[in-house]
Each structure stands twice: as structure tokens, then as C-alpha cells.
Design a protein around this motif. Structure first.
Motif, PDB file in Angstrom:
ATOM      1  N   GLU A 229      -2.643  -3.829   1.572  1.00 34.92           N
ATOM      2  CA  GLU A 229      -2.970  -2.407   1.388  1.00 34.92           C
ATOM      3  C   GLU A 229      -2.056  -1.750   0.372  1.00 34.92           C
ATOM      4  O   GLU A 229      -0.910  -2.153   0.188  1.00 34.92           O
ATOM      5  CB  GLU A 229      -2.866  -1.674   2.734  1.00 34.92           C
ATOM      6  N   GLY A 230      -2.599  -0.718  -0.263  1.00 34.95           N
ATOM      7  CA  GLY A 230      -1.819   0.045  -1.227  1.00 34.95           C
ATOM      8  C   GLY A 230      -2.729   0.997  -1.963  1.00 34.95           C
ATOM      9  O   GLY A 230      -3.961   0.881  -1.880  1.00 34.95           O
ATOM     10  N   ASP A 231      -2.113   1.895  -2.688  1.00 37.01           N
ATOM     11  CA  ASP A 231      -2.895   2.875  -3.429  1.00 37.01           C
ATOM     12  C   ASP A 231      -2.879   2.457  -4.898  1.00 37.01           C
ATOM     13  O   ASP A 231      -2.056   2.926  -5.670  1.00 37.01           O
ATOM     14  CB  ASP A 231      -2.242   4.258  -3.211  1.00 37.01           C
TER      15      ASP A 231
ATOM     16  N   ALA B  70      -5.183  -7.993   5.722  1.00 34.66           N
ATOM     17  CA  ALA B  70      -5.447  -7.163   4.532  1.00 34.66           C
ATOM     18  C   ALA B  70      -4.157  -6.903   3.771  1.00 34.66           C
ATOM     19  O   ALA B  70      -3.061  -6.949   4.341  1.00 34.66           O
ATOM     20  CB  ALA B  70      -6.073  -5.838   4.951  1.00 34.66           C
TER      21      ALA B  70
ATOM     22  N   VAL C 177       0.265  -2.693  -4.459  1.00 32.30           N
ATOM     23  CA  VAL C 177       0.609  -3.170  -3.105  1.00 32.30           C
ATOM     24  C   VAL C 177       1.693  -2.303  -2.455  1.00 32.30           C
ATOM     25  O   VAL C 177       2.717  -2.015  -3.077  1.00 32.30           O
ATOM     26  CB  VAL C 177       1.164  -4.612  -3.202  1.00 32.30           C
ATOM     27  N   LYS C 178       1.453  -1.938  -1.204  1.00 30.71           N
ATOM     28  CA  LYS C 178       2.498  -1.251  -0.427  1.00 30.71           C
ATOM     29  C   LYS C 178       2.858  -2.040   0.832  1.00 30.71           C
ATOM     30  O   LYS C 178       3.986  -2.040   1.274  1.00 30.71           O
ATOM     31  CB  LYS C 178       1.996   0.135   0.011  1.00 30.71           C
ATOM     32  N   GLN C 179       1.829  -2.715   1.407  1.00 29.27           N
ATOM     33  CA  GLN C 179       2.100  -3.425   2.657  1.00 29.27           C
ATOM     34  C   GLN C 179       1.043  -4.506   2.920  1.00 29.27           C
ATOM     35  O   GLN C 179      -0.054  -4.472   2.372  1.00 29.27           O
ATOM     36  CB  GLN C 179       2.141  -2.468   3.834  1.00 29.27           C
TER      37      GLN C 179
ATOM     38  N   LEU D 287      -5.377  -5.903  -5.727  1.00 34.69           N
ATOM     39  CA  LEU D 287      -4.450  -4.802  -6.055  1.00 34.69           C
ATOM     40  C   LEU D 287      -3.400  -5.258  -7.062  1.00 34.69           C
ATOM     41  O   LEU D 287      -3.041  -6.442  -7.102  1.00 34.69           O
ATOM     42  CB  LEU D 287      -3.717  -4.348  -4.784  1.00 34.69           C
TER      43      LEU D 287
ATOM     44  N   VAL E 233      -0.982  -6.322   6.091  1.00 33.04           N
ATOM     45  CA  VAL E 233      -1.338  -6.145   7.500  1.00 33.04           C
ATOM     46  C   VAL E 233      -1.721  -7.508   8.065  1.00 33.04           C
ATOM     47  O   VAL E 233      -2.590  -8.191   7.516  1.00 33.04           O
ATOM     48  CB  VAL E 233      -2.539  -5.170   7.658  1.00 33.04           C
TER      49      VAL E 233
ATOM     50  N   ILE F 152       2.670  -4.768  10.557  1.00 36.30           N
ATOM     51  CA  ILE F 152       2.687  -4.344   9.147  1.00 36.30           C
ATOM     52  C   ILE F 152       3.993  -4.775   8.488  1.00 36.30           C
ATOM     53  O   ILE F 152       5.079  -4.584   9.049  1.00 36.30           O
ATOM     54  CB  ILE F 152       2.491  -2.821   9.059  1.00 36.30           C
TER      55      ILE F 152
ATOM     56  N   PRO G 179      -9.146  -8.541   1.912  1.00 37.81           N
ATOM     57  CA  PRO G 179      -9.253  -7.181   1.359  1.00 37.81           C
ATOM     58  C   PRO G 179      -7.933  -6.787   0.681  1.00 37.81           C
ATOM     59  O   PRO G 179      -6.854  -7.011   1.232  1.00 37.81           O
ATOM     60  CB  PRO G 179      -9.515  -6.315   2.602  1.00 37.81           C
ATOM     61  N   GLY G 180      -8.016  -6.266  -0.513  1.00 38.98           N
ATOM     62  CA  GLY G 180      -6.817  -5.819  -1.232  1.00 38.98           C
ATOM     63  C   GLY G 180      -6.201  -6.880  -2.126  1.00 38.98           C
ATOM     64  O   GLY G 180      -5.203  -6.631  -2.812  1.00 38.98           O
TER      65      GLY G 180
END
Ligand SMILES: Cc1cc2nc3c(=O)[nH]c(=O)nc-3n(C[C@H](O)[C@H](O)[C@H](O)COP(=O)(O)OP(=O)(O)OC[C@H]3O[C@@H](n4cnc5c(N)ncnc54)[C@H](O)[C@@H]3O)c2cc1C
Length: 402
Positions: free
Chosen positions: A210-212, A208, A215-217, A119, A219, A225, A115-116
Motif C-alpha cells: 500500500e501507498g499513495d 497487499a 510504497v508506504k507499507q 507502486l 500488509v 502491517i 495489489p500494489g
């Protein structure tokens, strides 16, 4: 006779060169969907490591092709192959007939379904365009996570250190380079890479990214994290077989070929990362070179030249750390003997079957690589000297000459 070669990587370019050098009256059309002259992909590591600039990437200047009568079509994807009509369809709508077709379409970086993974800020490294994008992102990022502690992941991570990034490598297997190293060798290598500034998380996968939008992080499966501005996925490659499949050619993981590099369709050959021989797609340059030679020979009429399985040999390019892994290094069946040497960050292992060398790990010392390769290729019986193989002062080369 017209030969169309699809793909200008090492396999396609080598086939074109050999056909041009040895074939009489052969028209060669070499095409690629990339916009660049042939560049060796290992040089992408130097590009990412700021050792070379993009202009230094091509192996040969444009005149090299013209001098050999090779017609080069760059930025020119082959969309379809019609085996019955012996024609190909190019992206721009051109249709061209061939007498022989060589599929040298290579492979692409595999992105697992994490997932992600789609991004912005998630990269792979296969092409020059990928390398340029990575360099640009690395200028702006502070922390990178590399998913995959295989050869390419480690080469890429080490090269990225040139951008003064904090880099963490995640490897889901219990050690680095599980195919090329054993546990002891992997521990030596990891310690040396850590001393250069890389961080490792071993034996844990990525759950995963993650980010908006960006990419921010990352998991991990444990829930841990890791903040990061960029993620590089290095999870292996998959052969580019879509073109062959759509043309009705027999395909497994790669385009199935026999020992003449002939596919299931008359007059069509496959070589390099795209080809599958006896169930194997090697994904390494020595195999691509050997297969290109066979296809070229077949096309110019040297029918007796056949492909013989190579002994895989891989080398890590991290400057200052020499690692070569040849043949079988982790035998699982009984009947093998192992000889080891370990001292001051140097680790060597030889694997013997019935007195003959079938594999070796040489970490931190390249001196024996040639001799070991020859001993494996010649199948020399080394059993009388098994305990001496890595003894300082023992002349392995002399043994290889026997
Ligand atoms: C960063 C990096 C480092 C590496 N280091 C090593 C190493 O040290 N040692 C080693 O042995 N191997 C190494 N490899 C692997 C090695 O580069 C490959 O085995 C080799 O490139 C395979 O060559 P190929 O010609 O079969 O395919 P490729 O090099 O993949 O070339 C295929 C070409 O065909 C093009 N193409 C595909 N489909 C079409 C189409 N339909 N129409 C037109 N063009 C098409 C592709 O875009 C590509 O340009 C490395 C790979 C990478 C990415």
C-alpha cells in the motif's frame, strides 16, 4: 555461415565464444536488448552490496568481442523471428538473414498479482539497471521488505544490509529455501542470518502493498502491517518465450528443445533460462553453460555432442555463510537413507539411494563440496562408509577417487 545469437547473458555469450573458438568461417552476431557488455548476474549481488561499481561489472572488455570476430549489437532488441525465411527483425527495423539462430533470451523476474505491486518503490533484481535502481533507492530508504526467502531473496537481503537498512524477509512457505534445505538446515541458516541483522516472517504471505503512489507499507495475510519505503519482490523467474511463441515454436514454460538444443524449428536452437528440456527450465548457470556448449557444438558440426541432464547445485553467496545444496535433498519417496551432521552452526546432510549419493546439504563448511559433487557424478557406492561420511578426519576425497 551466419549465426545470430539473441541475448548476451551467460548462455548467449558462451555459445558465441565457443563458436568463435572452434568454428571455421562462421560470422557471429550477438545481440541484446540491454545496453551493457556481458556481466555475470551473480555479480549484481556484489553491486547491491556496494562491493563493486558498475564499471567493474562486465566480464570482458569490448575488444574481447572484436578479437574473436563477434559482432556485438547492444540496445538492440530482436522483435520478430521468421523461421521460414530464416530472418530476424531488429527493433530499429533492420532485417537480417541467419543460417543458424540461437535463442538465449533468458528469463525475467516474476511479479505475482499482489495489489500494489506496480507502486513506485517496488523492485525486482534481474538486470544491471535493476541493481542500480535498487542501490539508489536503498540510499534513501530506512526500511525494506523482501518478499521471498529463496536463494535470490536471501542474497539480495544480505547485500542490502550494507545500506544500513532495517530489512524484513517474508517467506510464505514454512521455512527458508524449501527447495534447497530441509527443516533442520533452514533453522540453522535462519539463526545465522538473524545474527547478521535480517528479520524474518515465515509461513505468511503478503496480501497487499500500500501507498499513495509510492510504497508506504506491506500488509500481511494476518492483517499485520509492516511500514517500508521499499519492497523487493523475489518470487522466482519466468522464461522469456514471447519471441519464440510468436514465431510459432513449440513452448511450454520455456522454448522446448531436444538433447541437441534444437527447437521445433529447423536451424533454431534455444539455451539457458529460456530453454525447456524434458519439461524442466533450470534457471541456473551450470545448465546454461552446458546447454550453450551443446548448441555451439551442433552448430560447428559436432553432431555427436548431446545434452545430458545436470545435477543441480546451488550456492548462497552471503559472505561468511557457506551453503551448497546439491541434487535431491528432500526425498519424498521410500528407499532413501539420510546421514546428518550438526554442530556449532554447521549442518551437513547426505541423501543416499541404493547406497549411492543423490543429494547433499553443506551449510557452514565448504570443505566437502568437491568430493560430494564427484561422488554424486560418479555414482560411487558409499554404503560401507555411510555412517562415516561426515565424521571429522574421514577422507571423502579419497573415496571419490576410488
Ligand atoms: C542476482 C542474481 C544472482 C544469481 N546468482 C546465481 C548463482 O549464484 N548461481 C546460478 O547458477 N545462477 C544464478 N542466477 C541465475 C543466473 O544468472 C541465470 O541462470 C543466468 O543468467 C541465465 O543465463 P541466460 O544467458 O540464459 O539468460 P540471461 O542472463 O537472462 O540473459 C538473457 C539476455 O537476453 C536478453 N534478451 C531477451 N529477449 C531479447 C530480445 N528479444 N532481443 C534481444 N535481447 C533479448 C535479455 O535482456 C538478457 O540480457 C542469478 C540471477 C540473478 C538475477
Amino acid at each position: 555461415m551466419r549465426v545470430i545469437i539473441v541475448g548476451n547473458g551467460v548462455a548467449g555469450t558462451t555459445a558465441a565464444r565457443l563458436i568463435a573458438e572452434h568454428g571455421q568461417g562462421v560470422e557471429i552476431v550477438l545481440c541484446s536488448d540491454e545496453p551493457y557488455l556481458y556481466y555475470p548476474r551473480p555479480r549484481l549481488i556484489d553491486l547491491v552490496g556496494c562491493q563493486v561499481n558498475p564499471e567493474q561489472m562486465p566480464q570482458f572488455p569490448a575488444e574481447w568481442y572484436a578479437q574473436r570476430g563477434i559482432t556485438l549489437r547492444l540496445n538492440c532488441r530482436v522483435e520478430a523471428v521468421y523461421p521460414e525465411k530464416r530472418q530476424v527483425l531488429f527493433q530499429n527495423g533492420d532485417v537480417m538473414a541467419y543460417d543458424r539462430l540461437v535463442l538465449a533470451t533468458g528469463a525475467h523476474a516474476w511479479v505475482p498479482p499482489i495489489p500494489g505491486a506496480n507502486l513506485a518503490g517496488v523492485y525486482t533484481l534481474r538486470t544491471l539497471a535493476d541493481g542500480l535502481a535498487l542501490c539508489q533507492a536503498a540510499h534513501q530508504a530506512k526500511r525494506a521488505v523482501v518478499l521471498g526467502g529463496g536463494l535470490l531473496g536471501l542474497d539480495t537481503s544480505s547485500a542490502l544490509l550494507a545500506h544500513a537498512l532495517e530489512i524484513t524477509v517474508i517467506e510464505v512457505m514454512p521455512r527458508l529455501l524449501p527447495r534447497q534445505l530441509d527443516a533442520e538446515g533452514a533453522a540453522v541458516l535462519q539463526a545465522r542470518l538473524e545474527a547478521r541483522g535480517l528479520r524474518f516472517i515465515i509461513g505468511e504471505g503478503c496480501a497487499a502493498i500500500e501507498g499513495d503512489g509510492h510504497v508506504k507499507q506491506v500488509v500481511l495475510q494476518s492483517g499485520r502491517i509492516l511500514p517500508a519505503e521499499m519492497v523487493i519482490i523475489s518470487a522466482g523467474v519466468r522464461s522469456n518465450i514471447a519471441l519464440a511463441q510468436a514465431a510459432g515454436l513449440a513452448c511450454g514454460r520455456g522454448v522446448v528443445v531436444d538433447d541437441r538444443m534444437q527447437t521445433s524449428a529447423e536451424g533454431i536452437y534455444a539455451v539457458g533460462d529460456a530453454a525447456e528440456f524434458r519439461g524442466v527450465t533450470w534457471g541456473i548457470i551450470p545448465a546454461a553453460l552446458a546447454q550453450a556448449r551443446v548448441a555451439a557444438s551442433q552448430i560447428i558440426g559436432e553432431a555427436e555432442v548431446r545434452y545430458e541432464e545436470i545435477v543441480p547445485s546451488t550456492t548462497l553467496k552471503v559472505s561468511g555463510i557457506d551453503l551448497t545444496s546439491i541434487g535431491e535433498v528432500n526425498p519424498q519417496a521410500p528407499g532413501y537413507t539420510e546421514v546428518r551432521f550438526s554442530q556449532n552452526g554447521v549442518y551437513k546432510k547426505a541423501v543416499l539411494r541404493e547406497g549411492r549419493l543423490v543429494g547433499a546439504i553443506l551449510l557452514g563448511d565448504r570443505a566437502d563440496v568437491r568430493a560430494i559433487n564427484q561422488l554424486i557424478a560418479k555414482g560411487v557406492d558409499v554404503s560401507p562408509y555411510a555412517e562415516d561420511l561426515f565424521r571429522p578426519g574421514f577422507d571423502l576425497m579419497a573415496l571419490a577417487r576410488t
